[in-house]
Scaffold this motif. Structure first.
Motif, short mmCIF file in Angstrom:
data_model
loop_
_atom_site.label_atom_id
_atom_site.label_comp_id
_atom_site.label_asym_id
_atom_site.label_seq_id
_atom_site.Cartn_x
_atom_site.Cartn_y
_atom_site.Cartn_z
N LEU A 85 0.85 -1.19 0.10
CA LEU A 85 -0.11 -0.07 -0.02
C LEU A 85 0.90 1.40 -0.04
N ILE A 86 1.89 1.49 0.93
CA ILE A 86 2.73 2.59 0.90
C ILE A 86 3.59 2.64 -0.40
N GLN A 87 3.88 1.59 -1.02
CA GLN A 87 4.77 1.53 -2.39
C GLN A 87 3.67 2.12 -3.43
N LYS A 88 2.46 1.74 -3.29
CA LYS A 88 1.29 2.26 -4.18
C LYS A 88 1.30 3.79 -4.10
N GLU A 136 12.72 -0.11 9.44
CA GLU A 136 13.46 -1.19 8.55
C GLU A 136 12.70 -1.67 7.62
N ILE A 137 11.36 -1.83 7.74
CA ILE A 137 10.52 -2.38 6.69
C ILE A 137 10.27 -1.67 5.59
N LEU A 138 10.61 -0.28 5.74
CA LEU A 138 10.24 0.93 4.67
C LEU A 138 11.66 0.88 4.00
N ASN A 139 12.79 0.81 4.49
CA ASN A 139 14.23 1.02 4.01
C ASN A 139 14.30 0.47 2.79
N PRO A 140 13.91 -0.60 2.21
CA PRO A 140 13.96 -1.14 0.82
C PRO A 140 13.45 -0.19 -0.15
N LEU A 141 12.46 0.38 0.18
CA LEU A 141 11.41 1.16 -0.71
C LEU A 141 11.98 2.72 -0.84
N PHE A 142 12.47 3.31 0.31
CA PHE A 142 13.11 4.82 0.43
C PHE A 142 14.52 4.78 0.44
N LYS A 143 15.25 3.73 0.93
CA LYS A 143 16.70 3.84 0.88
C LYS A 143 17.41 4.87 1.94
N SER A 162 8.18 15.36 22.06
CA SER A 162 8.85 14.90 20.80
C SER A 162 7.80 15.00 19.62
N VAL A 163 8.29 14.95 18.46
CA VAL A 163 7.33 14.76 17.38
C VAL A 163 8.16 13.71 16.49
N ILE A 164 7.27 13.34 15.65
CA ILE A 164 7.87 12.30 14.48
C ILE A 164 7.86 13.21 13.14
N PHE A 165 9.01 13.39 12.56
CA PHE A 165 9.32 13.87 11.37
C PHE A 165 9.61 12.96 10.19
N ASN A 166 8.92 13.41 9.09
CA ASN A 166 8.91 12.57 7.88
C ASN A 166 9.24 13.34 6.53
#
Length: 370
Positions: A85-88, A136-143, A162-166
């Motif tokens: 889903l994230i990849q799409k 870790e599971i998203l690393n192959p997609l985003f490097k 703390s906040v989470i940044f993307n």
């Protein structure tokens, strides 16, 4: 109203492909059909004055899911499904940016942030503990590490420090996006008719008969891109869900830039120049908000204002300039439906509230079913 000979001849005769819905999915499907079938006659039917569902009504987030949303999705979907889903969504965003162009989208790569109210301690702790695993599971997609912990620098109130940044999130102008897609459609000889409601259709094997009230015409293929209004054609696999939004008047010296998620994505806000747009609150009344009716409710609008006043802008005066709503298409799973309903009828629907991200890809996939 009786149509003239000329109207029937030029708009409704020898139609190859009819797309129902002129939103992100519908126009991408039509443009993809034009690429594949250069000589074909393509007609787009839209029941609204503008795209009726959410394409011109969404908040303009170029995002693919906050950390808490992804963790939540893993509780109802397999790890492989969530990654797909994230990849799409990510692929869809790249397609959209390529099709429309960052300048026309008014794309701003400010990044996205997830905030956690102090009373949401359990969610906050869970997100911080699972952050390394999600990266870790998203690393192959985003490097790259998608999510990082940062100290809040926007002076929000009542949230954890703390906040989470993307860094992969951005903002777009959804109105400018749809204007450009419409211009591309028209320049590619795609006919768009607004305020046309398909009341019935029948696949006769060699063609589909489409009824617009008392008038009917024939098309070789019929493609539904109606997302939140697709409950009937999908036999209840898509539920309409209303999303309410408001926007402030300009705020002097506003220092907030970015897209922001709160309470597992049920609230979201962003700056538009020196204004704040905030939407969400569907979780206050799930039953009431599972509707295809546009409108705003006092319960949710008051909550949005309360979050604005107490969390986002605790030390600033602001005035609300405008309120509106849009209709999303949800289901028991977040996986979109892209399939043939019969030999000549197809649909690309159930975007799960991620139309900006995934709509362009679903439009292409819908057209490629033919």
């Amino acid at each position: 109203m009786q149509l003239s000979y000329w109207e029937i001849k030029n708009w409704f005769t020898n139609v190859d492909y009819t797309v129902v819905g002129s939103g992100i999915v519908g126009l991408h499907a039509a443009l993809r059909l034009r690429e594949r079938f250069p000589e074909s006659k393509i007609l787009v039917l839209e029941k609204g004055m503008l795209p009726q569902g959410a394409s011109t009504k969404n908040a303009g987030f170029a995002c693919f899911g906050s950390l808490s949303e992804i963790i939540d999705d893993l509780k109802s979907h397999t790890e492989e499904e969530v990654i797909q889903l994230i990849q799409k969504r990510w692929k869809g965003l790249q397609l959209l940016r390529k099709r429309v162009g960052d300048e026309k989208l008014d794309y701003k790569p400010f990044g996205g942030y997830e905030l956690f109210l102090k009373e949401h301690e359990a969610t906050y702790v869970e997100c911080l503990s699972k952050l390394p695993f999600i990266n870790e599971i998203l690393n192959p997609l985003f490097k790259f590490d998608v999510f990082t912990k940062e100290i809040d620098r926007f002076e929000f109130n009542g949230i954890h420090e703390s906040v989470i940044f993307n860094p992969f999130e951005g903002q777009i102008d959804t109105g400018a996006m749809m204007q450009e897609l419409m211009k591309q459609a028209i320049s590619n000889d795609i006919l768009i008719l607004n305020q046309q409601i398909v009341t019935a259709f029948n696949d006769n094997g060699n063609y589909v008969e489409v009824a617009l009230g008392d008038f009917s015409f024939k098309t070789k293929k019929l493609l539904f891109a109606t997302n939140g209004f697709a409950a009937e054609i999908t036999k209840g696999q898509v539920n309409p869900a209303r999303a309410q939004v408001l926007i402030t008047e300009p705020i002097p010296n506003l220092n907030i830039k970015g897209t922001f998620h709160l309470d597992k994505g049920y609230y979201y806000f962003r700056n538009i120049g020196d204004r704040i747009l905030i939407g969400g609150g569907r979780n206050l009344d799930f039953e009431g908000e599972f509707t295809s009716e546009f409108g705003e409710t006092e319960l949710i609008q008051n909550r949005l204002e309360k979050v604005l006043k107490e969390v986002i802008l605790p030390n600033q005066e602001f005035k609300i300039e405008h309120r509106w709503s849009g209709i999303m298409g949800l289901g028991i799973t977040k996986n979109p439906i892209v399939e043939a309903l019969s030999e000549n009828v197809y649909c690309g629907v159930r975007l799960g509230g991620m139309g900006v991200a995934i709509g362009s890809l679903i439009g292409n996939e819908l057209a490629d079913l033919i």
